[in-house]
Design an enzyme around this catalytic site. Structure first.
Site, PDB file in Angstrom:
ATOM      1  N   GLU A   1      -3.862   1.350  -3.953  1.00 25.07           N
ATOM      2  CA  GLU A   1      -3.595   2.741  -4.316  1.00 25.07           C
ATOM      3  C   GLU A   1      -2.192   2.908  -4.891  1.00 25.07           C
ATOM      4  O   GLU A   1      -1.375   3.654  -4.374  1.00 25.07           O
ATOM      5  CB  GLU A   1      -3.810   3.644  -3.098  1.00 25.07           C
ATOM      6  CG  GLU A   1      -5.255   3.564  -2.605  1.00 25.07           C
ATOM      7  CD  GLU A   1      -5.469   4.228  -1.265  1.00 25.07           C
ATOM      8  OE1 GLU A   1      -6.475   4.922  -1.108  1.00 25.07           O
ATOM      9  OE2 GLU A   1      -4.624   4.032  -0.377  1.00 25.07           O
TER      10      GLU A   1
ATOM     11  N   HIS B   1       0.836  -1.202   0.000  1.00 28.31           N
ATOM     12  CA  HIS B   1       0.000   0.000   0.000  1.00 28.31           C
ATOM     13  C   HIS B   1       0.865   1.244   0.000  1.00 28.31           C
ATOM     14  O   HIS B   1       1.920   1.292   0.607  1.00 28.31           O
ATOM     15  CB  HIS B   1      -0.900   0.034   1.243  1.00 28.31           C
ATOM     16  CG  HIS B   1      -1.525   1.382   1.459  1.00 28.31           C
ATOM     17  ND1 HIS B   1      -1.112   2.244   2.442  1.00 28.31           N
ATOM     18  CD2 HIS B   1      -2.511   2.016   0.784  1.00 28.31           C
ATOM     19  CE1 HIS B   1      -1.823   3.350   2.382  1.00 28.31           C
ATOM     20  NE2 HIS B   1      -2.682   3.244   1.388  1.00 28.31           N
ATOM     21  N   SER B   2       0.400   2.272  -0.680  1.00 31.26           N
ATOM     22  CA  SER B   2       1.018   3.582  -0.566  1.00 31.26           C
ATOM     23  C   SER B   2       0.092   4.645  -1.108  1.00 31.26           C
ATOM     24  O   SER B   2      -0.517   4.470  -2.157  1.00 31.26           O
ATOM     25  CB  SER B   2       2.348   3.643  -1.316  1.00 31.26           C
ATOM     26  OG  SER B   2       2.918   4.923  -1.142  1.00 31.26           O
ATOM     27  N   MET B   3       0.026   5.751  -0.370  1.00 35.87           N
ATOM     28  CA  MET B   3      -0.691   6.926  -0.860  1.00 35.87           C
ATOM     29  C   MET B   3       0.299   8.033  -1.202  1.00 35.87           C
ATOM     30  O   MET B   3      -0.094   9.150  -1.530  1.00 35.87           O
ATOM     31  CB  MET B   3      -1.679   7.438   0.209  1.00 35.87           C
ATOM     32  CG  MET B   3      -2.804   6.482   0.508  1.00 35.87           C
ATOM     33  SD  MET B   3      -3.916   7.094   1.776  1.00 35.87           S
ATOM     34  CE  MET B   3      -4.590   8.537   0.942  1.00 35.87           C
ATOM     35  N   GLY B   4       1.586   7.714  -1.095  1.00 31.13           N
ATOM     36  CA  GLY B   4       2.604   8.735  -1.279  1.00 31.13           C
ATOM     37  C   GLY B   4       2.896   9.035  -2.738  1.00 31.13           C
ATOM     38  O   GLY B   4       2.349   8.423  -3.650  1.00 31.13           O
TER      39      GLY B   4
END
Length: 228
Positions: A155, A124-127
């Site tokens: 994401e 996961h990552s939203m960066g």
């Protein structure tokens, strides 16, 4: 849900992780996002229904709970690791940068410590793309496809290489990781040698050196032991 804490030794300390489910279950390694830690998965993993993963493939989720009911993910052993410098994992030594390939290497270390030869990878990552740890999931899958049976991306923006760069990137980066871990596994207490034997060993490994040149280098390149 109930979980257990894990620690895996590394040369600069340890990589911490938390685990859910039976250890004999299908192995799933969970990778958190930018500046997060293993607690990223605290609320998600208990929502997974009973059963096991279906057929092999890739799953990209644009939201935390999107279509999860379609995938049977429990009956699994989930291990969520803290990347180095995050959560409860040791920080790298001062002055050492945190490079993306180092994180990929940490994933390889944890898989080896768990003795997992093949497992599911969930990242996961939203960066930002450049700093995305989901990017790490993709890179690991790209470098070690034989170890990943399924890849789940939460994401993610994906990971693309120009076709002409793919083979060279794969060979060079995998060689670096494998060589590093091989050297770590072979580390032993340094052998004590007499000055003459040390010089002989140096000359054997460096055929271009003269005996005089080797002796000069050993004045600063060798450490005297208490036994002499």
């Amino acid at each position: 849900g109930m979980f257990s804490e894990l620690k895996f030794p590394v040369p600069w300390g340890h990589v911490a992780a938390k685990a859910w489910g039976p250890s004999e279950g299908h192995p799933v390694l969970c990778l958190h996002g930018w500046l997060d830690n293993a607690n990223t998965f605290d609320k998600l993993i208990p929502l997974f229904p009973r059963g096991r993963f279906g057929s092999s493939g890739w799953l990209v989720l644009c939201g935390w709970a999107a279509h999860l009911i379609l995938f049977s993910l429990s009956g699994c052993y989930y291990v969520a690791m803290d990347f180095s410098g995050h959560g409860l994992s040791s920080h790298r030594p001062a002055g050492c940068p945190y490079h993306f390939l180092d994180y990929v290497t940490d994933v390889r270390r944890v898989a080896a410590a768990l003795q997992w030869r093949r497992f599911t990878l969930m990242g996961h990552s939203m960066g930002n793309f450049s700093f995305s740890y989901c990017f790490i999931s993709l890179q690991f899958c790209f470098l070690y496809p034989e170890m990943v049976d399924k890849l789940i991306l939460l994401e993610s923006l994906g990971f693309l290489l120009a076709p002409e760069d793919t083979e060279a990137w794969l060979k060079s980066k995998r060689r670096v990781i494998d060589r590093l871990l091989s050297l770590e596994a072979k580390q032993q207490t340094p052998k004590a040698r007499s000055p003459e034997a040390a010089l002989q060993r140096l000359l054997e490994a460096n055929s271009h050196l003269t005996a005089e040149g080797g002796a000069i280098l050993l004045q600063r390149g060798a450490t005297e032991t208490p036994a002499g």
